[in-house]
Scaffold this active site. Structure first.
Site: not given
Ligand code: ZN
Length: 152
Positions: A88, A130-131, A134
């Protein structure tokens, strides 16, 4: 090129607002700057909070294909679990084993303001998960050793 915010900056944990006007010049410029920033580094995706904008917007680029995800909503998370080392931009030099389901179905809005449904699997599905994490204030360190989320 935009500066990337790193852990433990509280911006990464703040609530992200829905984008109200996906086709505005500001969003267009933001997407273009984010893409430039992503491409200047070795990575698969970038989320708006990572560059200091607490908005529900992220981009993913896998196999030279770019996906702009505005206000994404995960509809399904399914398939077998895969564990892979994940990195990341907000954790420079860190790679952690994260277990995620192989498949995802989601809805989002693209940079032209069109709502779309997308199915993805493998690396692309992982990058998208993953995004979107966030956008929910969830970071790599939270996912380590955690049971993956399933949505049917
Ligand atoms: Zn990330």
């Amino acid at each position: 090129m935009l500066d990337i915010i790193t852990y433990p900056n509280p911006i990464l944990r703040k609530k992200n607002k829905l984008v109200t006007d996906p086709t505005s010049p500001e969003i267009k410029q933001l997407v273009s700057n984010m893409l430039e920033t992503l491409r200047s580094q070795d990575g698969l995706g970038l989320a708006a909070p990572q560059i200091g904008k607490n908005l529900c917007l992220c981009i993913v680029e896998v196999d030279n294909e770019v996906f702009v995800l505005i206000n994404p909503e995960i509809k399904k998370l399914y398939g077998d679990f895969v564990t892979m080392e994940e990195g990341c931009f907000s954790f420079p030099g860190k790679f952690l084993p994260i277990t995620r389901p192989r498949n995802i179905k989601l809805m989002a809005i693209d940079e032209a303001g069109r709502k779309y449904t997308m199915h993805a699997k493998g690396l692309l599905a992982r990058a998208i998960q993953h995004e979107i994490d966030h956008l929910n204030g969830i970071l790599l360190v939270d996912r380590v050793g955690q049971q993956p989320t399933i949505i049917k």
